[in-house]
Design an enzyme around this catalytic site. Structure first.
Site, mmCIF file in Angstrom:
data_model
loop_
_atom_site.group_PDB
_atom_site.id
_atom_site.type_symbol
_atom_site.label_atom_id
_atom_site.label_comp_id
_atom_site.label_asym_id
_atom_site.label_seq_id
_atom_site.Cartn_x
_atom_site.Cartn_y
_atom_site.Cartn_z
ATOM 1 N N ASP A 10 -4.006 -7.402 -4.409
ATOM 2 C CA ASP A 10 -4.437 -6.095 -3.931
ATOM 3 C C ASP A 10 -5.105 -6.329 -2.569
ATOM 4 O OD1 ASP A 10 -5.415 -3.418 -3.880
ATOM 5 O OD2 ASP A 10 -7.356 -4.140 -4.624
ATOM 6 N N ASP A 12 -7.433 -3.625 -0.513
ATOM 7 C CA ASP A 12 -8.775 -3.038 -0.379
ATOM 8 C C ASP A 12 -9.735 -3.542 -1.453
ATOM 9 O OD1 ASP A 12 -8.418 -1.616 1.875
ATOM 10 O OD2 ASP A 12 -8.307 0.356 0.929
ATOM 11 N N ASP A 272 -8.923 -5.277 -8.268
ATOM 12 C CA ASP A 272 -10.257 -4.829 -8.685
ATOM 13 C C ASP A 272 -10.272 -3.462 -9.354
ATOM 14 O OD1 ASP A 272 -9.656 -3.584 -6.106
ATOM 15 O OD2 ASP A 272 -11.692 -2.793 -6.239
HETATM 16 MG MG LIG Z 1 -8.695 -2.442 -4.494
#
Ligand SMILES: [Mg+2]
Length: 354
Positions: A10, A12, A272
């Site tokens: 991922d 961000d 996340d």
């Molecule tokens: Mg993220």
């Protein structure tokens, strides 16, 4: 024979810092991976043009997955054409990439978004309602980056209810967007049209009662989206309306291509947020990166063997890479690092933290 390690990550709040978008802390690990010839695949909800800029900045020359699995961008000549043929894939050649589309066109998503928006008593604001300047305020991106972020093709990010973000955007006045979408012109053709008409009928039939909380609103929105064969998932900053695509499906597709190339492949995935789950579920070694405040996305008992980083963002990213790359067995067998061992490591780290 050693398997080839492939990393899916991922962007961000995982590889890039949530606020500053810096990847400084992950730089040494990225350099090492480059030296080892290990592919790092950006797997993000960002657009193709946005991700291309980041990929170049990180000096990656590998495929990337954009808009929550809406499309896979593969640099031309990265895989031989025979691989696509073998898997029955028909990529589109564009700007030096072979692009495999997995998502539904943005026009259809916007049309459904507007219908849901009219129906719900909750306030919804989508990227399509915003100007680049407003997206810049919400994301902390530079205006030129926000322009790239607004070029959605397969995913509509949106905000719900009276969050601070909506107030910020409304203070800048939202320009109403004219309904220009025409389902008839979609390449998905008749199947999409039929699905859309069905959803339109179903959504009209349902009456909305006031919702108790945000969770309930999201559940209802998800139910409405489902009527159109669409999905709503939660990302780090926004909710996302998409087709039936997700990061996991796109990862599986790329893994098939890598298996044709390398034979045996071991995969590691880092993320996340909730929209990273489909990816974390399909990789051999899932890594859950801590949130900026040190908390984690909620885990079910079955998922306790996921490696949880101590540090958030790129620092956590580097920490996980150090952990896995220091175990040479990871390349020999899928059992190179056992689930029990990871559980113990997680527990150990938490104890040390206290
Ligand atoms: Mg993220």
């Amino acid at each position: 024979m050693s398997a080839k390690l492939v990393i899916f990550t991922d962007v961000d709040a995982t590889l890039l810092d949530h606020k500053t978008y810096s990847f400084q802390a992950a730089k040494p690990a990225l350099k090492r991976l480059k030296k080892l010839g290990i592919p790092v695949i950006l797997t993000t909800s960002k657009t193709g043009t946005e991700t291309e800029v980041i990929s170049k900045k990180l000096r990656l020359n590998h495929p990337f997955i954009v808009e929550n699995g809406g499309a896979v961008f593969i640099p031309e000549e990265y895989f031989p054409p025979s691989y696509f043929k073998t898997l029955g894939l028909h990529p589109i050649k564009k700007n030096g990439y072979q692009i495999i589309q997995l998502g539904l066109p943005y026009k259809m998503l916007r049309k459904v978004f507007k219908l849901i928006k009219e129906k719900t008593p909750a306030r919804l604001v989508g990227f399509g309602d915003l100007e680049a300047e407003q997206i810049a305020i919400l994301t902390g991106l530079e205006k030129r980056e926000a322009v790239l972020a607004s070029r959605r093709e397969f995913d509509e990010p949106f905000l719900v209810e009276d969050s601070l973000a909506i107030q910020m955007v409304e203070a800048k006045k939202i320009k109403p967007v004219k309904a220009t979408a025409r389902i008839a012109s979609l390449d998905q053709g008749q199947k999409s049209q039929a699905l859309f008409r069905r959803g339109e009928r179903l959504i009209k039939e349902e009456k909305w009662k006031p919702a108790k909380n945000l969770r309930e609103i999201i559940k209802r929105l998800q139910k409405e989206a489902k009527k159109f064969g669409l999905k709503i998932t939660e990302g780090g900053r926004f909710y996302h309306l998409t087709g039936d695509n997700d990061k996991g499906k796109a990862v599986c597709l790329l893994l098939k291509l890598y298996r044709l190339r390398f034979g045996s492949v071991v995969s590691l995935g880092l993320g996340d947020s909730a929209n990273d789950w489909p990816m974390l579920k399909v990789v051999d070694y899932p890594v859950l990166v801590a949130r900026p405040d040190g908390s984690y996305l909620e885990l079910t008992r079955r998922q306790k063997n996921i490696y949880q980083t101590r540090e958030p963002g790129p620092r956590g990213w580097a920490e996980a890479l150090e952990y896995f790359l220091s175990r040479p067995k990871i390349l020999d067998t899928r059992a190179g690092v056992s689930a029990e061992k990871i559980s113990q490591e997680n527990a150990g780290r938490k104890r040390r933290k206290k």
